[in-house]
Design an enzyme around this catalytic site. Structure first.
Site, short mmCIF file in Angstrom:
data_model
loop_
_atom_site.label_atom_id
_atom_site.label_comp_id
_atom_site.label_asym_id
_atom_site.label_seq_id
_atom_site.Cartn_x
_atom_site.Cartn_y
_atom_site.Cartn_z
N GLU A 1 -5.08 -8.20 -2.02
CA GLU A 1 -5.97 -8.29 -0.82
C GLU A 1 -7.32 -7.61 -1.00
O GLU A 1 -7.42 -6.45 -1.74
CB GLU A 1 -4.96 -7.29 0.23
CG GLU A 1 -5.85 -7.11 1.42
CD GLU A 1 -4.96 -6.28 2.38
OE1 GLU A 1 -3.86 -6.34 2.43
OE2 GLU A 1 -5.62 -5.35 3.28
N GLU B 1 0.66 -1.15 -0.02
CA GLU B 1 -0.10 0.02 0.00
C GLU B 1 0.79 1.16 -0.06
O GLU B 1 0.52 2.45 0.62
CB GLU B 1 -1.11 -0.07 1.06
CG GLU B 1 -1.78 -1.16 0.98
CD GLU B 1 -3.08 -1.33 2.02
OE1 GLU B 1 -2.85 -0.38 3.06
OE2 GLU B 1 -4.30 -1.92 2.01
#
Length: 446
Positions: free
Chosen positions: A220, A97
């Site tokens: 994810e 991220e």
């Protein structure tokens, strides 16, 4: 950090720390813990992707932006240790991220591309010199493991260059934060579910235009972020979102879809205290057993509340169709015909507002049953409904029977209802059905 090699920093677990990234201190993975994990992986047959720390060596510049070169040395020692122990890693993912504006931290795409090249070279070096025959298969390099940002993803592929990144991984939480009071409405709203297609479509374009040597993964996804939504993510209603997004991801050539999580939060596939499977566990299991890798195009001209995906049947001849009914009142009656399409007329429970639509498969489909003289042809049905009709039930019914662990703690048998292919087929309101046609032949499935 990894407690291996010449690391000068002490190896401490994460702890709360004011001013730390996400309110925590830096953490460290002990090698004895890594050994224990790999013993678990070996026993369970895990296909492992491990995420490497992509912030190591960088410095915080401004407003969550991190600059400077990535320090590869600790990762080098860690991968070298992994190879020396004979542990198999299917892929190494670079970072978590950090794409676009990032979540807590971000790194520019040009710098990320430069460091990806260095990591790729390091992986080549380590695996080529390994004497362990099990490690001759070089693992894939996956990045960036963050939320899709077209400009950032485009630049990453452009700056890293040909055949450095094998996989472009991205995260998806299309239902928003777990404390959003409208999550259930979003799950049952086809317009909201359709929004995910923009991400899948744009990422597909990014890959085609800038890195056709790569493939797309959802690295994810748990529906709602911040641990999911209480009494939603762990109940039957969540399976509408989950199976729909699995179908949509496959439609846009996504090769891997990683669910957040196995255990942890409300979105865990298993209850975090009892380890009893939540409804989505069984949805995932049925998908894995029934839906093959071949994806068939489906055209639907009907109510948007009925959604459908079709795949080649898994490890056998045939076609599997997934039908999702988001309507709270309409039952769809299906009449499967042999002339290359399935005609599905529908009516609601009161018998009004009759509608019809066509499922058309992109490739020509043959119905083997036409070639048999007297032999009966059957279809298999896996009908999923909530216990007691309660969408927030934690118990899923398969063909009317609750899915519960056996007395020995084993997964129950997931047996289909077997019906004559010419018998009426329907999908009731607020339910899901996998239908396997063992006697359909599709050219794309041969």
């Amino acid at each position: 950090m990894y407690d291996v090699g010449n690391s000068s920093s002490p190896c401490h677990p994460f702890k709360k720390e004011t001013g730390g990234l996400f309110g925590f201190s830096k953490g460290c993975l002990h090698m004895d813990r890594w050994d224990q994990l790999n013993n678990f992986f070996k026993k369970t047959g895990v296909i492992l992707t491990f995420g490497l720390n992509a912030l190591h060596g960088r410095h915080h510049t401004e407003r969550g932006v991190w600059g400077g070169d990535w320090d590869r040395h600790n990762a080098y020692d860690f991968i070298n240790y992994t190879l020396s122990k004979g542990y198999h890693v299917d892929s190494w993912e670079f970072g978590n991220e950090l794409s676009g504006k990032g979540v807590g931290a971000s790194v520019g795409p040009e710098q990320y591309g430069k460091d990806s090249i260095r990591l790729n070279t390091m992986i080549d070096e380590l695996y080529s010199k390994s004497n362990n025959m099990m490690q001759l298969i070089r693992p894939s390099l996956v990045a960036p493991g963050g939320f899709y940002d077209k400009v950032w993803f485009d630049k990453l592929l452009q700056s890293s260059g040909p055949r450095v990144l094998n996989v472009m991984s991205h995260h998806m939480y299309s239902l928003g934060p777990g404390n959003d009071g409208n999550i259930m409405k979003k799950i049952l709203n086809p317009d909201h579910l359709n929004k995910a297609s923009f991400v899948f479509s744009n990422l597909s374009s990014t890959i085609q235009e800038n890195g056709p040597w790569t493939s797309a993964w959802v690295g994810e996804s748990g529906g709602a972020y911040n641990s999911g939504a209480r009494d939603i993510s762990n109940t039957f209603v969540n399976t509408f979102w989950y199976l729909d997004q699995l179908g949509m991801a496959a439609k846009y050539n996504t090769k891997v879809y990683c669910r957040q999580s196995l255990i942890g939060g409300f979105y865990g596939l298993l209850n975090k205290t009892t380890y009893i499977p939540n409804p989505d566990y069984y949805s995932a299991l049925l998908w894995n057993r029934l839906m093959g890798k071949g994806v068939l195009h489906v055209n639907i001209t009907a109510s948007q509340y009925l959604r459908s995906y079709a795949h080649c049947a898994k490890q056998r001849v045939g076609v599997t169709v997934l039908v999702i009914n988001l309507s709270n009142q309409t039952m769809y009656n299906v009449d499967v015909q042999s002339n290359n399409y399935a005609k599905l007329p529908s009516k609601n429970q009161t018998g009004t507002n009759k509608r019809s639509f066509i499922h058309g498969l992109k490739e020509s489909v043959s119905w083997i049953g036409n070639k048999a003289s007297d032999e009966k042809v059957y279809r298999e049905e896996y009908h999923l409904t909530p216990e007691g009709g309660n969408l927030r039930s934690r118990v899923m019914l398969l063909n009317g029977q609750p899915l519960q662990l056996t007395e020995l703690g084993d997964i129950p048998s997931l047996l289909p209802a077997v019906n004559d292919v010419n018998s009426p087929l329907s999908i009731s309101p607020y339910s899901v059905k996998f239908v396997v046609y063992p006697n359909f032949i599709n050219q794309g499935c041969i």
